[in-house]
Design an enzyme around this catalytic site. Structure first.
Site, mmCIF file in Angstrom:
data_model
loop_
_atom_site.group_PDB
_atom_site.id
_atom_site.type_symbol
_atom_site.label_atom_id
_atom_site.label_comp_id
_atom_site.label_asym_id
_atom_site.label_seq_id
_atom_site.Cartn_x
_atom_site.Cartn_y
_atom_site.Cartn_z
ATOM 1 N N GLY A 139 -14.430 -0.085 -26.495
ATOM 2 C CA GLY A 139 -14.499 -1.495 -26.874
ATOM 3 C C GLY A 139 -15.175 -2.313 -25.807
ATOM 4 O O GLY A 139 -16.039 -1.820 -25.084
ATOM 5 N N SER A 140 -14.738 -3.554 -25.697
ATOM 6 C CA SER A 140 -15.421 -4.487 -24.802
ATOM 7 C C SER A 140 -15.022 -4.281 -23.354
ATOM 8 O O SER A 140 -13.990 -3.684 -23.040
ATOM 9 C CB SER A 140 -15.081 -5.925 -25.210
ATOM 10 O OG SER A 140 -13.727 -6.188 -24.869
ATOM 11 N N GLY A 176 -11.706 -6.106 -22.655
ATOM 12 C CA GLY A 176 -10.556 -5.370 -23.183
ATOM 13 C C GLY A 176 -10.245 -4.147 -22.345
ATOM 14 O O GLY A 176 -9.085 -3.882 -22.000
ATOM 15 N N GLU A 227 -14.432 3.235 -22.490
ATOM 16 C CA GLU A 227 -15.877 3.201 -22.670
ATOM 17 C C GLU A 227 -16.202 1.775 -23.067
ATOM 18 O O GLU A 227 -15.704 1.295 -24.076
ATOM 19 C CB GLU A 227 -16.262 4.227 -23.743
ATOM 20 C CG GLU A 227 -17.742 4.494 -23.817
ATOM 21 C CD GLU A 227 -18.328 3.961 -25.086
ATOM 22 O OE1 GLU A 227 -18.804 2.811 -25.057
ATOM 23 O OE2 GLU A 227 -18.300 4.672 -26.099
ATOM 24 N N CYS A 274 -22.949 1.632 -29.103
ATOM 25 C CA CYS A 274 -22.764 1.588 -27.646
ATOM 26 C C CYS A 274 -24.063 1.955 -26.933
ATOM 27 O O CYS A 274 -24.267 1.589 -25.792
ATOM 28 C CB CYS A 274 -21.703 2.582 -27.195
ATOM 29 S SG CYS A 274 -20.286 2.691 -28.260
ATOM 30 N N GLU A 318 -24.471 -6.928 -21.587
ATOM 31 C CA GLU A 318 -24.619 -6.412 -22.937
ATOM 32 C C GLU A 318 -24.473 -7.537 -23.966
ATOM 33 O O GLU A 318 -23.557 -8.351 -23.873
ATOM 34 C CB GLU A 318 -23.540 -5.336 -23.202
ATOM 35 C CG GLU A 318 -23.682 -4.677 -24.562
ATOM 36 C CD GLU A 318 -22.575 -3.666 -24.854
ATOM 37 O OE1 GLU A 318 -21.469 -3.817 -24.301
ATOM 38 O OE2 GLU A 318 -22.825 -2.730 -25.631
#
Lengths: 525, 525
Positions: A240-241, A244, A264, A301, A392
């Protein structure tokens, strides 16, 4: 196969104190049924059950565990089209993509079944006793890997099957012998429940202990925090982010017993375009770049968010072709309203940046939560000056950075944060420039590609879907591919135990037929 | 071979702004020369050099790196008796022990040389291209392990050779291809400098790049903190106290780019004595227990600090024999005044605890910093109630906990923190009780021993000198044995690179002769 909205704690269906709804991102409307929010009591009970299941599940023989993984695959397939239709409604992803993703999810479970059977993951290592050694005899020492304990899994919104309830984290944790507690993603709760019920049925069919799997749907940060803080949970898988992931890392490190978190998180996947390739096929590469960038609304991703290249007319041709392709690339449905707004904010920030040129936009979409692709340009000095340009933007947004010479390219690469992938686009005539960049990129990324695009992550033995921080919280691992099993293992050495008291993997007759290192020499069964 | 007190930054000898002295723990007096305190500028320069050396050193062929390790071993041996004499004065450890430790240090370097040559650590994994696969072709994917980057090493006081400047952390980091910066332990700065100069000479003889090794002596926490915080340092090896280890973990986790810390910290190494063994040979076991406990003044990470056994007359015999042996075990020199006072405080706290019986004390010593051994007793309820009774007291102090029945033993084991070792003392008639404890202990410890004593850690392939928190900060690893190399590696995948641009380890002709996994099948070279 029914979706009830229940919380699945071991074999029990539970109701929660509060509820939430699934949302169709194409309409913004709720999809039934009502889903129950898991709470602290559900976390505690799931963790207690998982802890209880651990002793049995972690010592299941490889064959039994492989059958469990294969049975999960079978049960997911058996849901049939209901799974695809539900996932389409909840994610806005098209049918072909989700059918492919289901195949990948099933294939991944089967890959881990084969990995478990092969036994290399046990890393069986035996140094036999040397009773006559002087000055001191050597004891018999035997090492194997054991499961860490119950694992908490946080799935991603962008792969509602392959990176969610029965995704790579769950498959590799089960493969390692760890019970799994999934915190269900609120973006696809119905899809999640269908898969969770498939796992539960597989556990029942295979006679796995109660609590080997639980599924806790919910929307709150508190739910995830309670799960990571529970003392019986021994590792965490997350996709996720960055925000997070880092929040979970912090909670895990502040526990009385800190635990590993495999998060990740964030990657812009640099692509370096070399001059001979740009000259020979700049326009074709530009078209392919725009296609990779806009595929699945850019919600990967490994989306190519950054291109670095030498300035000049060949680069102009590349950028021109990319802009033309992107300009005709229809707007696409994004996964959730939240992802759509974050994408909009990221694009707007780049548009408002004086050092950044907006090269092209895709057509605006009609309807809710449509991604309007964006292509930006800047120069090396501006990119180096402003770290925000390297952040990102999840979705179809990318920036082309023009470098004056190869040294500036190396400098740009040296200044990058950790990445999941790095891509080299080159022809033979470029190889003198390419060669010195490869070791530089190996310090920055988990996977280095030649003349391809980073989207598309093969589930196989050699894959690395990982990389230095902030691509992940732990560069020593991967979340896709066979190596992912190693995240949930630790070594234990047994000294001078009689053979019949040793765990089966270490007994003299090698009942699992695993490869072994004996006195330092690797031997196949 | 001269000890100058210098700071060794790459090939340069430096002076510091402040100084400190080595102390002879037997007299409390200073030993010359004056040592220079390394500071922030030394850290920055050593880190810059290490970062510069990384590109070359991390890609040295296995043979070159193995020769470097063997040359270090040779250079340490070449120091001759001056090393032993200096270490004796600085540590108070006896000659035989230090000669043995030197042999272990040299053997460890040679073991890692053989590990590097064998190539298993590269974990070469190849999934060849499948150009005709439908619906999508598979690219060529090849994975190997690469070095993490420069490593900071913090040695321990209790092994001035084997866990210090050229100890297991340094040897395994070099083996992985990582430059090393050692923060010299202030308890043995002269010993440290002799070994540091041996490493430097080996680096020069082998043509290793400037900065592959630096040595920063010092006494301040600031020095260690600056080293761990430096952005060019990518991993940390530490052996020492829980407080020290956790401080480094905290610094590492608060960096812009967090890095792994391998801290080996705190363990009381539970020993479970079973009834038939206690009955058959309680007195002999008691004597052996006291011998293991008092060996080297108890200054081992794997010292048996806790015995758990069923209450009764057989246990009385065990405890009686242990008490008698310990009562005649002469006081021994401890390593440093600080360790001696901490030992005294730990023993005094147990003596003052109402729930604890002081079973026996060794004779008081004459002279400075002598350890007076201590044996304590308590019951299961008291031990479970007061977590302080499970804290490590570094030195010859141990506590015997009397349990009412096997269930209470299992409860005690279940309540333990993570440990380096767990030991089972049993006879055949005990095996029904032993078997169910083994998996419980595997959740708590890195090594499980049958009918031996945990002191004595074999340097070999199968060893695990590690364990769940707080024994270490990372249960997935070991700090002793061949597996320690894996701490300093991460996987990188190369996709579709032409053979001549691949790193040598991944080329088709396998120039390093490493084992490979091809399409999932492990193959020997």
């Amino acid at each position: 196969m029914e979706i009830t909205g229940a919380i699945l704690v071991g074999s029990a269906d539970r109701v929660g104190e509060a509820g939430f709804a699934a949302v169709d991102p194409a309409t913004g409307r709720n999809i039934g049924p009502d889903f129950h929010e898991a709470g602290a009591a559900d976390v505690a009970d799931a963790a207690a059950l998982a802890d209880g299941a651990f002793a049995i599940f972690s010592e299941t023989a490889p064959e039994a565990r492989a059958l469990f993984l294969e049975t999960i695959a079978e049960e997911i397939a058996a849901i049939g089209d209901a799974l695809i239709e539900r996932a389409m409604r909840e994610s806005g992803l098209p049918r072909a993509r989700l059918e492919g993703e289901r195949g990948r999810t099933i294939g991944q479970l089967r890959l881990f079944a084969s990995v478990v059977r092969e036994g290399g993951w046990l890393d069986v290592t035996i140094d036999p006793a040397q009773p006559d050694r002087a000055p001191l005899p050597r004891p018999d020492l035997r090492r194997r890997n054991v499961a860490l304990g119950p694992v908490a899994v946080f799935g991603a919104s962008n792969f509602p099957l392959a990176f969610s309830v029965a995704g790579g984290d769950t498959a590799s944790a089960f493969a390692a012998g760890c019970p799994v507690i999934v915190k269900g993603h609120p973006a696809h709760p119905g899809t999640g429940e269908l898969v969770a019920r498939a796992i539960r049925r597989a556990a029942e069919r295979c006679g796995m202990p109660e609590g080997v799997f639980s599924y806790l749907p919910g929307t709150t940060n508190e739910l995830g925090a309670a799960l990571v803080a529970d003392p019986r949970v021994k590792a965490v898988g997350f996709t996720g982010s960055r925000g997070g992931g880092l929040a979970l890392v912090r909670i895990a490190s502040e526990r009385a017993e800190p635990i590993p978190v495999y998060a990740e998180m964030s990657s812009i996947n640099p692509v370096v375009l070399f001059p001979a390739a740009a000259k020979a096929r700049g326009a074709a590469l530009g078209e392919a770049y725009a296609a990779s960038l806009t595929m699945g609304a850019g919600q990967f991703c490994t989306n190519p968010g950054l291109v670095i290249a030498l300035d000049g007319s060949d680069l102009d041709a590349f950028v021109g072709a990319a802009a033309a392709t992107l300009g005709q690339s229809p707007a696409q449905q994004m996964l959730t309203p939240a992802i759509h707004s974050a994408f909009g904010r990221g694009v707007d920030a780049l548009r408002a940046n004086d050092a950044v040129e907006t090269v092209a936009r895709g057509p605006a979409g009609e309807g809710e939560n449509q991604a309007q692709a964006a292509l930006f340009g800047t120069d090396a000095a501006a990119f180096a000056r402003d770290p925000a340009l390297g952040d990102e933007v999840f979705g179809s947004s990318s920036i082309v950075v023009r470098a004056a010479d190869p040294a500036e390219i190396a400098q740009l690469v040296g200044g990058l944060e950790g990445q999941l992938t790095a891509t080299l686009l080159f022809d033979e005539a470029d190889e003198e420039l390419v060669a010195p960049l490869i070791p530089l990129l190996a310090r920055k990324a988990g996977r280095i590609l030649a003349n391809g695009w980073p989207t598309g992550v093969e589930v196989c033995h050699a894959m690395v879907h990982g990389g230095p921080f902030p691509a992940t919280s732990d560069s020593r691992t991967t979340s896709v591919g066979a190596l992912a099993i190693m995240r949930f293992l630790r070594p234990v050495c047994y000294q001078n135990l009689p053979d019949h008291l040793l765990p089966a993997a270490l007994r003299q007759d090698n009942p699992y037929g695993a490869p072994r290192r004996v006195d330092g020499v690797l031997t196949l069964a």
